[in-house]
Scaffold this active site. Structure first.
Site, PDB file in Angstrom:
ATOM      1  N   LYS A  17      18.318   8.635 -30.445  1.00  0.00           N
ATOM      2  CA  LYS A  17      16.992   8.246 -30.945  1.00  0.00           C
ATOM      3  C   LYS A  17      15.948   8.506 -29.871  1.00  0.00           C
ATOM      4  O   LYS A  17      16.212   8.296 -28.681  1.00  0.00           O
ATOM      5  CB  LYS A  17      17.002   6.744 -31.304  1.00  0.00           C
ATOM      6  CG  LYS A  17      15.656   6.217 -31.752  1.00  0.00           C
ATOM      7  CD  LYS A  17      15.726   4.769 -32.222  1.00  0.00           C
ATOM      8  CE  LYS A  17      14.323   4.292 -32.543  1.00  0.00           C
ATOM      9  NZ  LYS A  17      14.286   2.907 -33.012  1.00  0.00           N
ATOM     10  N   GLU A  28       5.832  -7.766 -32.328  1.00  0.00           N
ATOM     11  CA  GLU A  28       7.213  -7.760 -31.825  1.00  0.00           C
ATOM     12  C   GLU A  28       7.405  -8.592 -30.558  1.00  0.00           C
ATOM     13  O   GLU A  28       6.866  -8.269 -29.497  1.00  0.00           O
ATOM     14  CB  GLU A  28       7.643  -6.306 -31.561  1.00  0.00           C
ATOM     15  CG  GLU A  28       9.100  -6.180 -31.184  1.00  0.00           C
ATOM     16  CD  GLU A  28       9.615  -4.749 -31.307  1.00  0.00           C
ATOM     17  OE1 GLU A  28       8.846  -3.850 -31.693  1.00  0.00           O
ATOM     18  OE2 GLU A  28      10.801  -4.549 -30.993  1.00  0.00           O
TER      19      GLU A  28
END
Ligand SMILES: C=C(O[C@@H]1C=C(C(=O)O)C=C[C@H]1O)C(=O)O
Length: 385
Positions: A126, A179
Site C-alpha cells: 500500500k 482520526e
C-alpha cells in the site's frame, strides 16, 4: 467555558471529544528530529525541566527524520469533556488565487507510478499518495473564524491549531482530523485508525446508507483497512500485556465522508511507555504512509513532488505523567504569511483507480475548503485544476 473566545493566534488548541487543551505563550519551543530515536526522551526531559507547566504540545512531521515541534507553553488549560460553543458568524475567506500542486493530471500520473511500484516491488502492499492546494489570501487568516467553522462542522473530530513561531501573524498548522492516532491514560491505550473512504450523499439518506454498506462490503477498502490494523497491532504489541481489535471494521462518518474504522484497546506493560513513545511507535501508520512503512515512505518521497511537512504527521499533547492524546494530522492547512497550503492523500493498493483516488483527495480537501466558505465554483476549479 467558550474556548474559542479565549483563543488567540499564539495559543495552541487541541480539542477532542474527551477534552480541550488551550495554551498561551511559549516558555520553550524546540525543534528536534527523531532520527536517533531520542525524541520522546527529549520531550520527557523538557517536561521535567518545567515542572510548573502540566502539558507539552507536540507536532510531528510525516517523516520524523525532519524536525518535530515541542512546545512548553506559559500556561495550559485543560477542560474535560466536549466544549464547543459557537463563537462567531464566520465570513468567507477571500481567496486571490488557488494553485493545485501537483495538478490533477500530474497527481493521476503519480498514482499510476504508485500502482506500478505496487506491481513491481513485491513486499509493497500500500502507498498513500498526497496532493496540495495553495491558496493566496487577501488578508491575514482569521484563525478563530476558521477554527469555529471546522469545529462546528466536525463535532466528533479533533480540532487543532499549533503556532509555529512568535511573530505577530505566526505560521500556524491547523485542521479538523477525524482520526485519533492514540490516547494513553495510565496503563490504557486506545487507538481508532481509519482507512477506506466513500463520499456521502447528504441529499438522499437511503442512498447515503447504501454508499456506507457498499464501503463496508468493498474488498479493496477492507484490504486497505486490514493493512493498517495489522501494522498497528504489530508496532504496539511490544508495549502491551493485552491488545485487542474489533474483528471487522465499523463505519464512521464526517460531514462529507464515510470511513472504515477499527477500535483498538491495549493494556500497557509496566513500566508504561509514555504517549509520545507510543505515538512514535505507530506513526506513520499505513493510513497515511503505506506498508511496509519505510519502503513506502521512501517511495512516497521519490514519487511526490512536494514535501509533506506536518501533513500526515501527528498532533497532540503529553502531560507530566506521560499521558496524552494525539490525532493524525490530516484535513489540515499550513498557514504562513497570507498563504494556506491544504493537503490530502488517498491510499493506493493494487486495483485502485487513479481518477477515483484523485477525486477522493478532492473530497478530503473539502473539509478545509468548506470551512473557509469558499464559493463552490472556486472549490471545483481548485480541486480539478
Ligand atoms: C490521508 C488522508 O486520510 C487517510 C486516508 C484514508 C483513506 O485512504 O481511505 C482515510 C482516512 C485517513 O486515514 C487524508 O485525509 O489526507
Amino acid at each position: 467555558m467558550n474556548v474559542l473566545q479565549m483563543y488567540e493566534p499564539h495559543s495552541a488548541l487541541f480539542a477532542s471529544p474527551m477534552g480541550t487543551l488551550l495554551t498561551y505563550g511559549s516558555k520553550k519551543r524546540q525543534f528536534f528530529t527523531n532520527a536517533s530515536g531520542l525524541l520522546a526522551q527529549q520531550a520527557r526531559q523538557l517536561l521535567r525541566a518545567h515542572p510548573e507547566v502540566e502539558y507539552m504540545v507536540g507536532l510531528l512531521p510525516f517523516n520524523t527524520n525532519q524536525p518535530a515541534q515541542l512546545l512548553i507553553p506559559e500556561q495550559a488549560h485543560y477542560t474535560k469533556g466536549y466544549s464547543y460553543a459557537k463563537n462567531t458568524t464566520y465570513a468567507s475567506t477571500a481567496i486571490q488565487h488557488i494553485q493545485a500542486r501537483p495538478t490533477a493530471a500530474v497527481f493521476e500520473k503519480q498514482v499510476e507510478q504508485a500502482l506500478a511500484a505496487l506491481q513491481q516491488t513485491p513486499p509493497l502492499q500500500k502507498l498513500v499518495m498526497a496532493r496540495h492546494l495553495d491558496l493566496q489570501l487577501s488578508q491575514a487568516l482569521d484563525r478563530t473564524a476558521l477554527l469555529d467553522a471546522l469545529w462546528q462542522k466536525n463535532p466528533k473530530g479533533y480540532t487543532y491549531a499549533i503556532p509555529l513561531d512568535n511573530s505577530t501573524d505566526p505560521a500556524t498548522f491547523l485542521g479538523a482530523s477525524p482520526e485519533l492516532l492514540l490516547r494513553k491514560q495510565a496503563n490504557r491505550v486506545y487507538l481508532n485508525p481509519l482507512a477506506g473512504t466513500a463520499l456521502r450523499d447528504l441529499a438522499d439518506p437511503e442512498q447515503d446508507q447504501r454508499i456506507a454498506q457498499q464501503l463496508q462490503a468493498s474488498a479493496k477498502d477492507r484490504h486497505e483497512h486490514a493493512i493498517v490494523i495489522e501494522n498497528i497491532l504489530e508496532a504496539l504489541s511490544p508495549f502491551c500485556d493485552h491488545l485487542t481489535a474489533a474483528a471487522t471494521p465499523s463505519l464512521v462518518s464526517t460531514a462529507t465522508l464515510w470511513h472504515l474504522s477499527t477500535e483498538i484497546h491495549g493494556e500497557l506493560k509496566s513500566p508504561y511507555a509514555d504517549a509520545l513513545t507510543l505515538a512514535l511507535a505507530v506513526h506513520p501508520t499505513p493510513a497515511v504512509c503505506g506498508h511496509p512503512t519505510l519502503l513506502a515512505r521512501d517511495l512516497i518521497e521519490s514519487i511526490e513532488s512536494e514535501h509533506r511537512g506536518f501533513f500526515a504527521g501527528a498532533v497532540g499533547w503529553m502531560n507530566q505523567a506521560g499521558d496524552g492524546e494525539w490525532a493524525v494530522a490530516i484535513r489540515c492547512a499550513h498557514y504562513q504569511n497570507q498563504q494556506l497550503r491544504l493537503s490530502a492523500g488517498a491510499g493506493i493498493v493494487i486495483g485502485s483507480d487513479a481518477q477515483a483516488e484523485r477525486i477522493e483527495t478532492g473530497n478530503k480537501l473539502r473539509t478545509m475548503l468548506n470551512a473557509l466558505q469558499i464559493p463552490d465554483e472556486q472549490i471545483q476549479q481548485g480541486i480539478t485544476q
